[in-house]
Design a protein around this motif. Structure first.
Motif, PDB file in Angstrom:
ATOM      1  N   ASN A 197       0.817  -1.208   0.000  1.00  0.00           N
ATOM      2  CA  ASN A 197       0.000   0.000   0.000  1.00  0.00           C
ATOM      3  C   ASN A 197       0.851   1.259   0.000  1.00  0.00           C
ATOM      4  N   GLN A 198       2.018   1.224   0.646  1.00  0.00           N
ATOM      5  CA  GLN A 198       2.940   2.361   0.600  1.00  0.00           C
ATOM      6  C   GLN A 198       3.414   2.627  -0.823  1.00  0.00           C
ATOM      7  N   LYS A 199       3.740   1.556  -1.522  1.00  0.00           N
ATOM      8  CA  LYS A 199       4.196   1.707  -2.903  1.00  0.00           C
ATOM      9  C   LYS A 199       3.101   2.308  -3.776  1.00  0.00           C
ATOM     10  N   GLN A 200       1.881   1.820  -3.601  1.00  0.00           N
ATOM     11  CA  GLN A 200       0.757   2.373  -4.359  1.00  0.00           C
ATOM     12  C   GLN A 200       0.509   3.826  -3.989  1.00  0.00           C
ATOM     13  N   GLY A 201       0.660   4.140  -2.697  1.00  0.00           N
ATOM     14  CA  GLY A 201       0.470   5.517  -2.250  1.00  0.00           C
ATOM     15  C   GLY A 201       1.499   6.462  -2.846  1.00  0.00           C
TER      16      GLY A 201
END
Length: 740
Positions: free
Chosen positions: A489-493
């Motif tokens: 989710n951090q990468k997507q964020g």
């Protein structure tokens, strides 16, 4: 020892003689640069033009000379009448015409339409003065001073009565596109251009090239069809396209295609293409907000390439050597420059005096309307093709050369006067009160983003609501749960925030981004709110298919109950620049909340940037304060007011809210002055009556300062519903089931 010295001395003498002999032979073996000039290789031509665009502003800046003059002078030096470095080939014809279209298109696109409507009479008066004063002066000068015929004198008068907005890029650099004097100048330039084209058509018809009354009747029909067709078709086409396609490149190409279509249609009805380009800018004005990324792309492309190409091309037409030849050419040029410029100055300063405008505004009007460029060349070319007798044409070489030299001097005068007037207007508009307000404004937006489909809308809303004079950035935040998927989710964020940076960067808005991990989304937003010292939050609305008490979403309820600063929640299903009207429902006693003027300021900026109407529904005393504020701060906003005595009338507004309207509800937190029990039905009413409509809910500032302490009477957490409401709902369902 002696012999060695003597030999060394002899060798040295021989070496010097050899070098001297070869030194005189070197020029004979050096390549002749004239064989390589002018440059014809397309790559080198474009490289040379880019070098001029790059270095001319640097050099002119050190000499304290406006950059536009540097472009024109560079064209003089590099053209065939200078060092013959470049030839004015088809690329200069094409790019130059595009640059001229760009100047007129941006002038129409950045025009203050509401100011134009309010000052339509002034625009007409100034347009008539700036046309007829130079026209009469130059007509009399052509007959009595230059000894030309009536037809030639009329052509000179028409030529000097029109003007080209050469100095308009200077206005954009100072951010004065919507100043009243600029609005009058741009509008009057179109009036004078239209009159000049009509007079030119009459002159051609009188010389036997026209078709009498049939020509004029057909011209009026074509012009009316062009205006009516453009006004009716283009807005509908633009609204459909911009709603359907959000890609930045496609929108940019669409806007340019509309500009060239209008320019081409304008030429087809015997009008200059610059008139069509300006008219296209007026029609598309409200679809391209002047603070939007799309406007930034249009301005950047024009100012970086096409407009400099046009200015360089104008300079390449000028032969400064004609000044040394003297004769009739010099006399024609001096007559045009001195008398024509003086007549433009009389029209500008007389209009400013009649309109009771300050002197810098008169200087701005004079500076923008005193330059002549492509329009003058086009009119002269018509005269050169107009045969008044066998073998004799209306325009001779003296008039042509005089006009070309006149273009250089009027461009210099126009840019210098406009530059000075812009600085004077900036200094005149500044005051201690405005400076104090600027320093006291704590505006700083926090935009939490999570879903790619709503990110563009939220960032665009923040850009449209911000104060560009403060030049403050925005904070984009992505909060992810601290669970097993946190790394993904951090990468997507980060990818989503990179997209936000591109959107904001396209509008020249600074942005700070952060991906925050939290076990509670609401707490993560609260902590970021305090960490970045932001003033308000702009976020998307949670969508629920069923009518429940969780309409706001759990973490949104936690936010507006736990934060006392302004929170704007938006659910907009179409691009903001296609919104036609904003309708605002204001509760009674909203004026007593500390955040009253904050949300009013944000909505006023949004309506002003979108060039759309805004209607306020509320009590009479509240509407009176809103009217006074808008009159003093945002006089150009098209605001309307409708009395709504009771909040129970809110569902009735659904019939007046169309699919291309934005419905705004000013809500309130429990325990505040403007809170009422009717607001508890807001989720149900919005879902039942306004489903599918564009919605915005604003929770204003509750207190003047942040309150972090928690007491027994004022806890930080509150429950949205109550036990009585739950009991009533249970009993209602039970009765409904029994009846069935």
């Amino acid at each position: 020892m002696y012999n060695f010295s003597y030999d060394l001395h002899s060798d040295l003498i021989f070496f010097l003689q050899l070098c001297t002999t070869n030194l005189y032979r070197i020029p004979q073996h050096m390549p002749d640069l004239s064989h390589y000039l002018p440059i014809t290789n397309p790559t080198l031509v474009f490289f040379a033009v880019l070098c001029v665009i790059l270095f001319a502003p640097i050099i002119m800046g050190r000499l304290r000379i406006p950059h536009i003059i540097g472009m024109v002078l560079a064209g003089v030096v590099m053209g065939k009448y200078g060092f013959n470095i470049l030839v004015r080939d088809s690329s200069f014809e094409l790019f130059g015409k595009v640059g001229l279209y760009y100047i007129m298109f941006l002038a129409g696109l950045e025009m203050d339409m509401e100011g134009l409507k309010k000052n339509s009479r002034r625009v007409l008066v100034f347009g008539l003065l700036t046309f007829f004063v130079p026209f009469i002066v130059m007509y009399l000068a052509g007959i009595h001073l230059l000894g030309y015929s009536i037809q030639a004198s009329l052509l000179i008068g028409i030529l000097m009565a029109s003007n080209t907005l050469i100095a308009y890029p200077i206005v954009g650099r100072y951010g004065l596109q919507r100043h009243k004097s600029v609005t009058l100048s741009v509008g009057s330039s179109m009036v004078s251009l239209f009159l000049a084209l009509v007079m030119l058509a009459a002159l051609v018809g009188a010389a036997g090239q026209g078709e009498g009354m049939l020509f004029w009747l057909w011209f009026v029909v074509k012009f009316a069809l062009f205006c009516l067709g453009t006004i009716w078709l283009i807005p509908r086409l633009a609204r459909w396209f911009l709603r359907r396609y959000s890609d930045a490149v496609m929108q940019f190409i669409f806007i340019l295609a509309v500009m060239f279509l209008c320019a081409a249609l304008s030429e087809m009805i015997d009008m200059e293409g610059i008139f069509g380009a300006f008219f296209a800018g007026l029609v598309l004005n409200r679809f391209v907000p002047h603070v939007s990324p799309l406007m930034n792309r249009l301005e950047f492309t024009g100012n970086a390439l096409f407009i400099p190409y046009f200015l360089i091309g104008v300079g390449m037409l000028i032969d400064v050597r004609l000044l040394a030849d003297g004769g009739n050419t010099l006399r024609v040029m001096l007559c045009m420059v001195i008398l024509g410029t003086l007549a433009k100055a009389i029209a500008a300063y007389l209009s400013a005096y009649v309109f009771r405008m300050p002197r810098p505004s008169g200087s701005m009007m004079f500076g923008l309307t005193s330059a002549h460029a492509a329009g003058a060349i086009a009119i002269v070319m018509v005269g050169m093709r107009l045969e008044i007798s066998p073998g004799h044409y209306l325009v001779n070489a003296d008039i042509l050369n005089g006009v070309v030299i006149m273009i250089l001097f009027t461009c210099i005068i126009s840019t210098m006067v406009t530059e000075h007037a812009s600085k004077q207007i900036i200094l005149l508009d500044k005051s201690h009160k405005q400076e104090h307000e600027r320093q006291a404004d704590d505006e700083h937006f926090l935009i939490p983003v999570k879903y790619p489909e709503t990110t563009d809308m939220l960032v665009s809303l923040g850009i449209l609501m911000r104060n560009p004079k403060l030049n403050r950035g925005i904070v984009a935040l992505n909060v992810v749960y601290d669970d097993v998927n946190a790394t993904y989710n951090q990468k997507q964020g980060r990818q989503l925030l990179d997209h936000v940076s591109k959107i904001a960067g396209a509008a020249d808005v600074r942005v700070e981004t952060q991906v925050r991990i939290a076990t509670n989304i609401a707490n993560g937003i609260k902590h970021a709110f305090k960490e970045f010292n932001t003033s308000e939050i702009i976020m998307g609305m949670h969508r629920h298919h069923n009518i429940t008490q969780k309409f706001w979403g759990e973490f949104i309820r936690s936010l507006f109950n736990g934060l006392n600063r302004q929170i704007i929640i938006v659910d907009c299903g179409q691009p903001l620049n296609t919104i036609r009207k904003i309708q605002v429902a204001v509760p009674s006693r909203a004026e007593f909340e500390p955040g009253f003027y904050r949300w009013l300021e944000r909505l006023a900026r949004l309506a002003g940037n979108l060039e759309c109407r805004i209607t306020f529904h509320g009590r009479q005393d509240t509407l009176a304060l809103i009217t006074e504020y808008l009159r003093n701060r945002h006089a150009g906003v098209r605001a309307e007011h409708v009395v709504m005595e009771h909040w129970n009338e809110l569902p009735a507004l659904a019939a007046h809210v169309k699919h291309d309207h934005l419905f705004v509800v000013i809500a309130a937190r429990k325990g505040t002055v403007s809170y009422k029990t009717a607001l508890e039905r807001l989720p149900d009413e919005l879902t039942r009556y306004f489903s599918g409509k564009n919605q915005m809910i604003i929770f204003p500032d509750q207190y003047g300062e942040q309150i972090d302490s928690m007491t027994f009477t004022n806890p930080q957490s509150s429950v949205q519903g109550s036990a009585y409401e739950a009991m009533s709902e249970w009993w209602r369902r039970r009765l409904k089931g029994t009846s069935v």
